[in-house]
Structure formats: C-alpha cells, structure tokens
Design a protein around this motif. Structure first.
Motif, PDB file in Angstrom:
ATOM      1  N   THR A 185       0.837  -1.195   0.000  1.00 15.91           N
ATOM      2  CA  THR A 185       0.000   0.000   0.000  1.00 15.91           C
ATOM      3  C   THR A 185       0.871   1.244   0.000  1.00 15.91           C
ATOM      4  OG1 THR A 185      -0.107  -0.104   2.411  1.00 15.91           O
ATOM      5  CG2 THR A 185      -1.870  -1.207   1.181  1.00 15.91           C
ATOM      6  N   GLU A 186       0.242   2.411   0.050  1.00 18.73           N
ATOM      7  CA  GLU A 186       0.999   3.659   0.059  1.00 18.73           C
ATOM      8  C   GLU A 186       1.889   3.733   1.293  1.00 18.73           C
ATOM      9  OE1 GLU A 186       0.219   8.497  -0.174  1.00 18.73           O
ATOM     10  OE2 GLU A 186      -1.426   7.070  -0.424  1.00 18.73           O
ATOM     11  N   PHE A 187       3.135   4.097   1.084  1.00 17.03           N
ATOM     12  CA  PHE A 187       4.116   4.109   2.175  1.00 17.03           C
ATOM     13  C   PHE A 187       3.945   5.357   3.026  1.00 17.03           C
ATOM     14  CE2 PHE A 187       8.369   5.229   3.776  1.00 17.03           C
ATOM     15  CZ  PHE A 187       8.628   4.089   4.532  1.00 17.03           C
ATOM     16  N   ASN A 188       3.899   5.160   4.337  1.00 13.84           N
ATOM     17  CA  ASN A 188       3.811   6.269   5.290  1.00 13.84           C
ATOM     18  C   ASN A 188       5.088   6.255   6.130  1.00 13.84           C
ATOM     19  OD1 ASN A 188       3.267   8.069   7.400  1.00 13.84           O
ATOM     20  ND2 ASN A 188       1.082   7.555   7.448  1.00 13.84           N
ATOM     21  N   LYS A 189       5.930   7.243   5.926  1.00 12.86           N
ATOM     22  CA  LYS A 189       7.237   7.257   6.592  1.00 12.86           C
ATOM     23  C   LYS A 189       7.128   7.435   8.097  1.00 12.86           C
ATOM     24  CE  LYS A 189       7.976  12.235   5.954  1.00 12.86           C
ATOM     25  NZ  LYS A 189       8.885  13.270   5.409  1.00 12.86           N
ATOM     26  N   ASP A 190       5.966   7.947   8.570  1.00 13.06           N
ATOM     27  CA  ASP A 190       5.799   8.166  10.006  1.00 13.06           C
ATOM     28  C   ASP A 190       5.396   6.902  10.751  1.00 13.06           C
ATOM     29  OD1 ASP A 190       6.408  10.895   9.757  1.00 13.06           O
ATOM     30  OD2 ASP A 190       4.337  11.355   9.170  1.00 13.06           O
ATOM     31  N   HIS A 191       4.972   5.879  10.033  1.00 12.73           N
ATOM     32  CA  HIS A 191       4.627   4.615  10.669  1.00 12.73           C
ATOM     33  C   HIS A 191       5.901   3.820  10.947  1.00 12.73           C
ATOM     34  CE1 HIS A 191       0.200   4.494   9.096  1.00 12.73           C
ATOM     35  NE2 HIS A 191       0.436   5.484   9.934  1.00 12.73           N
ATOM     36  N   PRO A 192       5.921   3.045  12.018  1.00 13.49           N
ATOM     37  CA  PRO A 192       7.116   2.229  12.293  1.00 13.49           C
ATOM     38  C   PRO A 192       7.256   1.096  11.273  1.00 13.49           C
ATOM     39  CG  PRO A 192       5.352   1.699  13.840  1.00 13.49           C
ATOM     40  CD  PRO A 192       4.876   2.890  13.045  1.00 13.49           C
ATOM     41  N   HIS A 193       8.475   0.873  10.823  1.00 11.08           N
ATOM     42  CA  HIS A 193       8.762  -0.192   9.872  1.00 11.08           C
ATOM     43  C   HIS A 193      10.028  -0.916  10.289  1.00 11.08           C
ATOM     44  CE1 HIS A 193       6.512   2.795   7.361  1.00 11.08           C
ATOM     45  NE2 HIS A 193       5.886   1.698   6.986  1.00 11.08           N
ATOM     46  N   SER A 194      10.087  -2.178   9.944  1.00  7.07           N
ATOM     47  CA  SER A 194      11.340  -2.913  10.063  1.00  7.07           C
ATOM     48  C   SER A 194      12.145  -2.673   8.793  1.00  7.07           C
ATOM     49  CB  SER A 194      11.080  -4.409  10.229  1.00  7.07           C
ATOM     50  OG  SER A 194      10.382  -4.677  11.432  1.00  7.07           O
ATOM     51  N   SER A 255       5.567 -11.156   4.660  1.00  7.81           N
ATOM     52  CA  SER A 255       5.331  -9.861   5.301  1.00  7.81           C
ATOM     53  C   SER A 255       4.979  -8.812   4.254  1.00  7.81           C
ATOM     54  CB  SER A 255       6.579  -9.422   6.083  1.00  7.81           C
ATOM     55  OG  SER A 255       6.860 -10.307   7.134  1.00  7.81           O
ATOM     56  N   LEU A 256       4.311  -7.758   4.707  1.00  5.80           N
ATOM     57  CA  LEU A 256       4.012  -6.636   3.831  1.00  5.80           C
ATOM     58  C   LEU A 256       5.260  -5.776   3.691  1.00  5.80           C
ATOM     59  CD1 LEU A 256       2.072  -4.798   2.232  1.00  5.80           C
ATOM     60  CD2 LEU A 256       1.490  -3.689   4.411  1.00  5.80           C
ATOM     61  N   CYS A 257       5.770  -5.674   2.478  1.00  6.08           N
ATOM     62  CA  CYS A 257       6.955  -4.858   2.211  1.00  6.08           C
ATOM     63  C   CYS A 257       6.630  -3.822   1.143  1.00  6.08           C
ATOM     64  CB  CYS A 257       8.125  -5.730   1.740  1.00  6.08           C
ATOM     65  SG  CYS A 257       8.771  -6.848   2.990  1.00  6.08           S
ATOM     66  N   TYR A 258       7.319  -2.699   1.225  1.00  7.90           N
ATOM     67  CA  TYR A 258       7.099  -1.593   0.294  1.00  7.90           C
ATOM     68  C   TYR A 258       8.239  -1.598  -0.734  1.00  7.90           C
ATOM     69  CZ  TYR A 258       3.786  -0.256   3.882  1.00  7.90           C
ATOM     70  OH  TYR A 258       2.743  -0.257   4.780  1.00  7.90           O
ATOM     71  N   TRP A 259       8.109  -2.496  -1.700  1.00  5.10           N
ATOM     72  CA  TRP A 259       9.195  -2.694  -2.647  1.00  5.10           C
ATOM     73  C   TRP A 259       9.410  -1.482  -3.548  1.00  5.10           C
ATOM     74  CZ3 TRP A 259      12.858  -6.085  -2.118  1.00  5.10           C
ATOM     75  CH2 TRP A 259      12.616  -7.224  -1.360  1.00  5.10           C
ATOM     76  N   GLN A 260       8.420  -0.601  -3.632  1.00  8.18           N
ATOM     77  CA  GLN A 260       8.635   0.624  -4.404  1.00  8.18           C
ATOM     78  C   GLN A 260       9.677   1.531  -3.752  1.00  8.18           C
ATOM     79  OE1 GLN A 260       5.957  -0.205  -2.660  1.00  8.18           O
ATOM     80  NE2 GLN A 260       4.674   1.527  -2.074  1.00  8.18           N
ATOM     81  N   LYS A 261      10.009   1.263  -2.495  1.00  7.26           N
ATOM     82  CA  LYS A 261      11.027   2.038  -1.779  1.00  7.26           C
ATOM     83  C   LYS A 261      12.371   1.315  -1.701  1.00  7.26           C
ATOM     84  CE  LYS A 261       8.563   5.620  -0.663  1.00  7.26           C
ATOM     85  NZ  LYS A 261       8.937   6.999  -1.094  1.00  7.26           N
ATOM     86  N   ALA A 262      12.449   0.106  -2.241  1.00  9.79           N
ATOM     87  CA  ALA A 262      13.653  -0.705  -2.101  1.00  9.79           C
ATOM     88  C   ALA A 262      14.875  -0.004  -2.691  1.00  9.79           C
ATOM     89  CB  ALA A 262      13.456  -2.064  -2.763  1.00  9.79           C
ATOM     90  N   ILE A 263      16.018  -0.206  -2.047  1.00 12.61           N
ATOM     91  CA  ILE A 263      17.281   0.413  -2.462  1.00 12.61           C
ATOM     92  C   ILE A 263      18.337  -0.683  -2.585  1.00 12.61           C
ATOM     93  CG2 ILE A 263      19.122   2.027  -1.812  1.00 12.61           C
ATOM     94  CD1 ILE A 263      17.030   3.557  -0.164  1.00 12.61           C
TER      95      ILE A 263
END
Length: 531
Positions: A185-194, A255-263
């Motif tokens: 889903t849309e990435f929210n940088k303010d939410h905690p992520h691993s 797990s839910l991952c935000y692959w659009q942000k992958a580096i």
C-alpha cells in the motif's frame, strides 16, 4: 461471406509465403516478441496437418490415458460454419477469465497473484478442419508454458484452417494476463517499519552458505537508514557488493513490504543519481556503443530517455541501430544485437563481425573516453568475448576508449517451449562463472556494472518475456508528459501546447537502478573530480 473471407486469406497468405521464400523474412522475425527466444524456422516445413473428422477425434480421445485426456480434443464439428471458433480456453493452474468464455468473444482479461510465475495454456478449435495454435499460424497446437512477468502479459491463440498447403488464420483470440505486484500500500514514513535486507530468495538459492529471504538489519527505522545513506560517500565504481534493503512490517516470509522504496545498497558507499545538467554535460561529445542482447538494449533505452529528457523513438532491433539526434546532437548511441540465436548456426554473425560492423556504423571514433563500448548479456557472455574485443580495439586503433561490461543476469529459470531451463545447481554455477568473467574483464581494463546479484535476488520481479530475464519494458505514453523525474528541463512547462508525436517511457525499477549505475560508470570522472 465466409468463403469470401477464406479466399482473401488464402490470397494474402500465398503472396506472403512467396515473399518469404524470396528471402524477405522481416515479418517472421518481427513476430517474435522476446529477442532471447530462438525463432522456430523449422516450423515453416510443418504447414500441413492431416484432415480429421469427428469420429477420428472421438476415438483418439477415448483411447488416450486418463492423464492425457485433458490435453486432447474430445470432439469436433464437421459443420463449416464452426470453422473460426474455439470451443474453450484452458489453463494450469486453472484461472477464471473475464468475461466468461464465449466462442464469439475474442478478448479476455485475467489477474493472477504475484507468486504465479508460469502458466500452461491451451485451447481446442470447434471445427475438425481447424487447430488452435499458440502465438501465430506456425505455433504449437499443444499445451504451452508461458512465463508471467509482473504486470500485463499478452497470450495469443489463433484458429487456423489446416486443410490448405499453408495454414490459414481464420480467427485470433487474445488473453491479457495481469500478474500482480508486491508493491504494498501507500508508504507512510511516520509509521514504524522494520528495515530488512535481501541477498537471495529462498526459492532460488544461488549463493551457497549464506542466508536467504528477508533478514533483520541494524537500523531501527527507515529514516535511520536514509540518514546513514546520506553521509556515505558516492560509489565511483558500479560493481560494489551490495544487497537490497526495503521497509517491511516485519522481516519474515509473506510480510508486507514496500518494494517501491527498495534500495540497492553497498556497504561502504551509495549510488547517487546525477542531475540532468551534469548528465547532459557528461554525455556531450560522447559516442556510446552497445553490443549484446535485449538486456543491454534495455539499458540503452533508459539512457536515451534520460539524456534526451524523453524517448521519442525506440524499436526491438535485432540488427544495428544508431541514434544520433541526442542531447541537442551532441551525443550518439548505437546498438548491435548479439547473439542471433534464431538464425541457423552457419548464418549467425560472429561476435567479432558484430563488433566490426558496429564500429563501422559509428566512424569516426575518438580514441579516448569520449567513446565507450558496453558489452553485456544474460548467460552467454564469457572470457572469449573479452578476448575478441581486446583484439578488435587493437585492430581498430581504439585502445584508449572506455570499456564497460554488464555482467550476467537472472533468467531462464522457468520451463518454456524452445528455451533451455537451468536447474538450481546450474544457476549456482553461473555465480562462479560470473565471478571468473568479471575478474578476467577487469584484468583487461573493463569497468564492471554489476547486475547478477541484483537481479538474482529479485528474480521473480521480471517483466514480460519468455526468458524471464527482462527487468524493463518500453510503453507508449498515454498522455504527453515527461518521465525524467528531477531531470526534466523546467522551461518545457512554459511552452505552448502543440501536437507532438507519441513518446515512450522505459518502465522497470530494477533496470533503472543498474542503468543509473551505468551512468555512474560512464560519468565517473565527474564523481572523482566533484564536478
């Protein structure tokens, strides 16, 4: 009316066949979408099939083993009015097509999960005089496997009348299969992520004795990672060992991952995309020569778009293509396709000949770093090709040019008609082959752009193409807008709207990453000098 259509089809097919027999094979060559697939020229001789009838078909079906029956036509019609139609479309695994199958409907859509990489598809013609074939009139009439790239995949089934000297296409059905992504889903940088890392997928372990799947990192949040990357020095070579890092809900399977942000992140440096002003300055007066297969061509198309700010022209050339109107006519790029697998062995141009022709197409060439030669391919590249280039540049007086090799890449891991499929053990051997190849290339003055580990780690993210080796695709822009991101020239927004030719865009985030690494390598002097 039906007989008239058949007559017209017969007329054009006959004349088309005459053109082919006279040596014009362009139409046949262009009909194959994936340039890594050998062209099935041997199928030209398979132009006739013995005419059957309903009794013969039914008897063959009844005599077949139970496991084979689902792949056989159970009956057919002797009614000539049934000629243009399919009686069904079937798949393994079974999927529901939209709309529900109706023989009079020729276009279908279907959506499948990300995890489905391969589908078997087949169909049966209603008429006893016809066959359902895959791709075109010379395609196979049996079940065939198709790789499903992320996004939309097009499968063509044709109904052919086999009662003529050459099969005649009487109808065409299209199935668009959309394989869903794992973008989240849309990435929210303010939410905690691993913050997770990935070196290899557990379903294709190509590096022995290292962990597979998502692994925890030392970073507490995605912001912490980005802050760390910001203070790293820029990478000045494009072969630094690295790994994928990605924000996820947790570092575990499914797990839910935000692959659009992958580096893609090396340990001690980071790749920074240079600005458009620096890019156009770097590429001024340069001639970039690409020699290799479609994966190398994908990099070239990306560079074309970035240097020009737009992509107005592209094609899937299997020959030599020159683009000279780039960067206000200050830059040129060219591409020579190698190897041409689809040609008979004794008709394939050698690597040395392909290099020779590419050089001749670009003369005059400066014997310095304003000329860059980029070679690369999926699995065929080896030390012999490095030796050929070294002899070639010596012969042509080009020992001062910049030499770049794009190393091997992921692909050929699915069982598909007409292609070799590597076992996991063979995929692991590629790692050692790639290490030996790149080490040998460095010894001979080549700069290396690393794509093997990057693509193997995310091998499931390939885009459409039977080889499962493409991480790019070129799409037509529906709206006339630029896709050059921060590189778009600002003055263009103030220009009056005028009618313009269609433009194109190169999609594929993995291709974008290693294409930017290619830019880093070509423009390394600007990074070293802090320009």
């Amino acid at each position: 009316m039906h007989s008239l259509l058949l007559g017209l089809e017969k007329f054009y097919a006959t004349n088309s066949n005459k053109a082919y027999m006279n040596g014009d094979d362009q139409e046949l060559s262009d009909s194959y979408e994936d340039s890594n697939i050998p062209k099935k020229t041997d199928l030209l001789s398979q132009t006739t099939t013995s005419v059957t009838n309903a009794k013969i078909v039914e008897r063959q079906y009844q005599q077949a083993d139970d496991n084979e029956k689902k792949y056989l036509r159970s009956t057919c019609s002797d009614d000539p009015l049934d000629m243009p139609y399919l009686m069904n479309i079937m798949t393994e695994p079974q999927i529901n097509i939209t709309p529900k199958f109706d023989s009079s409907v020729v276009s279908y859509e279907v959506s499948v999960p990300y995890e489905i990489l391969l589908i078997k598809i087949w169909a049966f013609a209603r008429s006893c005089q016809c066959e359902a074939r895959m791709d075109d009139k010379f395609g196979v009439s049996r079940p065939a496997n198709y790789t499903l790239g992320v996004g939309t995949n097009r499968v063509t089934l044709v109904v052919v009348d086999v009662t003529h000297p050459e099969p005649l296409v009487v109808n065409t059905y299209i199935v668009h299969i959309h394989r869903r992504t794992l973008l989240g889903t849309e990435f929210n940088k303010d939410h905690p992520h691993s913050v997770c890392s990935l070196k290899q997928d557990c379903s294709l372990k190509f590096v022995p004795n290292i962990e597979c799947g998502l692994q925890n990192t030392a970073f507490d949040s995605w912001s912490d990672l980005l802050s760390y990357i910001a203070i790293l020095p820029p990478c000045v070579t494009s072969d630094m060992p690295g790994q994928w890092v990605v924000p996820c809900s947790q570092c575990s399977p499914n797990s839910l991952c935000y692959w659009q942000k992958a580096i893609w992140q090396p340990k001690s440096c980071t790749y920074r995309w240079i600005s458009r002003n620096k890019l156009t300055k770097c590429f001024a007066r340069k001639k970039i020569l690409f020699l290799g297969d479609s994966t190398n061509r994908g990099i070239m198309h990306y560079l074309l778009e970035q240097v020009n700010g737009t992509l107005q022209e592209w094609d899937k050339t299997h020959d030599i293509k020159l683009y000279s109107n780039l960067n206000n006519h200050k830059t040129s790029m060219s591409f020579a396709y190698y190897p041409q697998f689809w040609l008979p062995t004794d008709h394939r141009p050698t690597f040395d000949k392909a290099f020779y022709q590419l050089v001749r197409k670009n003369l005059p060439l400066e014997n310095n770093t304003n000329t860059a030669l980029v070679i690369g391919g999926v699995h065929w590249l080896d030390k012999r090709h490095v030796d050929i280039i070294m002899r070639g540049i010596q012969r042509e007086g080009l020992t001062g040019i910049k030499l770049i090799i794009k190393d091997l890449g992921a692909g050929f891991h699915q069982p598909v008609e007409g292609l070799h499929c590597l076992t996991q053990k063979e995929q692991q051997k590629l790692l050692f082959h790639n290490i030996a190849l790149t080490s040998y290339a460095r010894q001979h003055g080549f700069h290396v752009v690393e794509t093997f580990n990057m693509t193997m780690g995310r091998y499931k993210d390939f885009l459409q193409g039977q080889c499962a080796c493409h991480f790019h695709r070129v799409v037509v822009q529906k709206k006339q807008k630029q896709n050059c991101g921060h590189r778009c020239p600002s003055h263009r927004s103030h220009q009056p709207k005028v009618s313009s030719p269609p433009s194109f865009h190169v999609e594929g985030e993995i291709n974008a990453v290693y294409s930017e690494m290619m830019i880093t390598q070509i423009c390394s002097h600007m990074i070293y000098d802090g320009v």
